[in-house]
Design a protein around this motif. Structure first.
Motif, PDB file in Angstrom:
ATOM      1  N   GLN A 102     -42.554  -2.950  27.626  1.00  0.00           N
ATOM      2  CA  GLN A 102     -41.783  -3.019  26.387  1.00  0.00           C
ATOM      3  C   GLN A 102     -40.590  -3.962  26.533  1.00  0.00           C
ATOM      4  O   GLN A 102     -40.301  -4.770  25.653  1.00  0.00           O
ATOM      5  N   ARG A 103     -39.908  -3.868  27.668  1.00  0.00           N
ATOM      6  CA  ARG A 103     -38.752  -4.730  27.909  1.00  0.00           C
ATOM      7  C   ARG A 103     -39.177  -6.195  27.955  1.00  0.00           C
ATOM      8  O   ARG A 103     -38.512  -7.063  27.398  1.00  0.00           O
ATOM      9  N   SER A 104     -40.295  -6.444  28.616  1.00  0.00           N
ATOM     10  CA  SER A 104     -40.797  -7.813  28.710  1.00  0.00           C
ATOM     11  C   SER A 104     -41.128  -8.367  27.328  1.00  0.00           C
ATOM     12  O   SER A 104     -40.794  -9.517  27.010  1.00  0.00           O
ATOM     13  N   ASP A 105     -41.769  -7.559  26.492  1.00  0.00           N
ATOM     14  CA  ASP A 105     -42.094  -7.993  25.123  1.00  0.00           C
ATOM     15  C   ASP A 105     -40.825  -8.283  24.317  1.00  0.00           C
ATOM     16  O   ASP A 105     -40.751  -9.292  23.606  1.00  0.00           O
ATOM     17  N   LEU A 106     -39.840  -7.396  24.436  1.00  0.00           N
ATOM     18  CA  LEU A 106     -38.581  -7.599  23.722  1.00  0.00           C
ATOM     19  C   LEU A 106     -37.864  -8.851  24.211  1.00  0.00           C
ATOM     20  O   LEU A 106     -37.313  -9.623  23.427  1.00  0.00           O
ATOM     21  N   LYS A 107     -37.878  -9.067  25.520  1.00  0.00           N
ATOM     22  CA  LYS A 107     -37.209 -10.239  26.094  1.00  0.00           C
ATOM     23  C   LYS A 107     -37.903 -11.527  25.652  1.00  0.00           C
ATOM     24  O   LYS A 107     -37.241 -12.520  25.341  1.00  0.00           O
TER      25      LYS A 107
END
Length: 92
Positions: free
Chosen positions: A71-76
């Motif tokens: 999720q963090r990677s997608d948001l970043k």
């Protein structure tokens, strides 16, 4: 008769094709990027990223940690695609 005989000065062949692609490709890639986002959108994305960072620091099961990491990677990726760095210190 080849086209180049009809149009003097017109380059043909693999070098001309590579040159044309090198001129057009950066513009095609730039058009594929999303336009810059508003300050509020960028702040929201940054807050979500920070929230996931906090959660991961406190730990959880391996599966949950992996989900948060994705999720963090997608948001970043979205943050970068929207060129949120443009806002700089105003995000803080």
């Amino acid at each position: 008769m080849p086209i180049s005989h009809h149009l003097p000065g017109l380059a043909t062949g693999p070098r001309a094709l590579l040159c044309a692609l090198s001129l057009l490709l950066p513009h095609a890639i730039a058009g594929a990027q999303e336009p810059g986002a508003s300050l509020q959108t960028c702040r929201t994305l940054q807050q979500k990223i920070e929230r996931l960072d906090d959660r991961r620091q406190h730990g959880a099961s391996a599966g949950q940690m992996d989900r948060w990491k994705r999720q963090r990677s997608d948001l970043k990726n979205r943050f970068n695609a929207l060129r949120c760095r443009h806002w700089g210190n105003r995000l803080r």
